[in-house]
Scaffold this motif. Sequence first.
Motif, short mmCIF file in Angstrom:
data_model
loop_
_atom_site.label_atom_id
_atom_site.label_comp_id
_atom_site.label_asym_id
_atom_site.label_seq_id
_atom_site.Cartn_x
_atom_site.Cartn_y
_atom_site.Cartn_z
N VAL A 53 0.90 -1.12 0.23
CA VAL A 53 -0.21 -0.25 0.00
C VAL A 53 0.49 1.56 -0.72
O VAL A 53 1.74 1.13 1.24
CB VAL A 53 -1.00 -0.13 0.87
CG1 VAL A 53 -1.81 1.54 1.11
CG2 VAL A 53 -1.93 -1.37 1.12
N SER A 86 1.00 5.19 0.67
CA SER A 86 -0.18 6.25 1.23
C SER A 86 0.23 7.27 1.25
O SER A 86 1.88 7.52 0.88
CB SER A 86 -0.47 6.34 2.53
OG SER A 86 -1.05 4.86 3.04
N TYR A 87 -0.77 8.19 1.07
CA TYR A 87 -0.17 10.03 0.55
C TYR A 87 -0.95 11.36 1.03
O TYR A 87 -2.16 11.05 1.11
CB TYR A 87 0.27 10.02 -1.38
CG TYR A 87 -1.19 9.19 -1.59
CD1 TYR A 87 -2.21 10.53 -2.46
CD2 TYR A 87 -1.48 8.51 -2.60
CE1 TYR A 87 -3.62 10.34 -2.87
CE2 TYR A 87 -2.79 8.12 -3.05
CZ TYR A 87 -3.34 9.53 -3.50
OH TYR A 87 -4.78 8.96 -3.67
N SER A 102 -5.42 13.20 2.05
CA SER A 102 -5.02 12.46 1.49
C SER A 102 -5.44 10.59 0.92
O SER A 102 -6.70 11.30 0.81
CB SER A 102 -4.71 11.89 3.65
OG SER A 102 -4.06 12.64 3.78
N ASN A 103 -4.76 9.85 1.15
CA ASN A 103 -6.07 8.58 0.17
C ASN A 103 -4.51 7.81 0.23
O ASN A 103 -3.47 7.79 0.49
CB ASN A 103 -5.66 8.82 -1.36
CG ASN A 103 -7.33 8.12 -1.77
OD1 ASN A 103 -7.46 6.92 -1.49
ND2 ASN A 103 -7.73 7.87 -3.09
N SER A 104 -4.94 6.57 0.00
CA SER A 104 -3.71 5.33 -0.90
C SER A 104 -4.17 4.74 -1.85
O SER A 104 -5.68 4.69 -2.71
CB SER A 104 -3.73 4.12 0.35
OG SER A 104 -5.00 4.11 0.91
#
Length: 153
Positions: free
Chosen positions: A65, A67-68, A113-115
Amino acid sequence: MKTSNVLVAAVVVTVSTLFTACVQDHQVPLIRVANVTLSPDQEVPPKNSPAMGTANVVFDRITHVMSYTVTWNNLTGNPIGSHIHGTAPRGRNAGIRHDFTTPLPKTTSGTFSNSVMVDGVAIKEDSLLAGFYYFNIHTPANPGGEIRGQIEF
């Protein structure tokens, strides 16, 4: 006495060699990139815009994963597209691999933010670690992209 010193030295060398081999074969599970710069001059061709941004990225090699958190400001208009593109080095364009347009706030400045799964199909681990993916935010004035930031580990 000399025999036991030789034996101790041999054990130390053997254990050290085994430990070094294990450490060299072990992959670091988390790779972090802080403050990837998103700018108009990274666009291809470069854009004339006051906009800037950053992206903080964490890639977990165990779960696959990534994430950012992307932060942007001073876009010339509200975003009409936001993606991770790949595979391409700096100075080259590539297709969309991960679209996050729908959930991204439609504001000229903001944070999101998301992944995404590094699934080996849309996003490949070896290409990601080689720096061949980038963030891109598109606006009405710059439909091909206003700011871009290469993801480099």
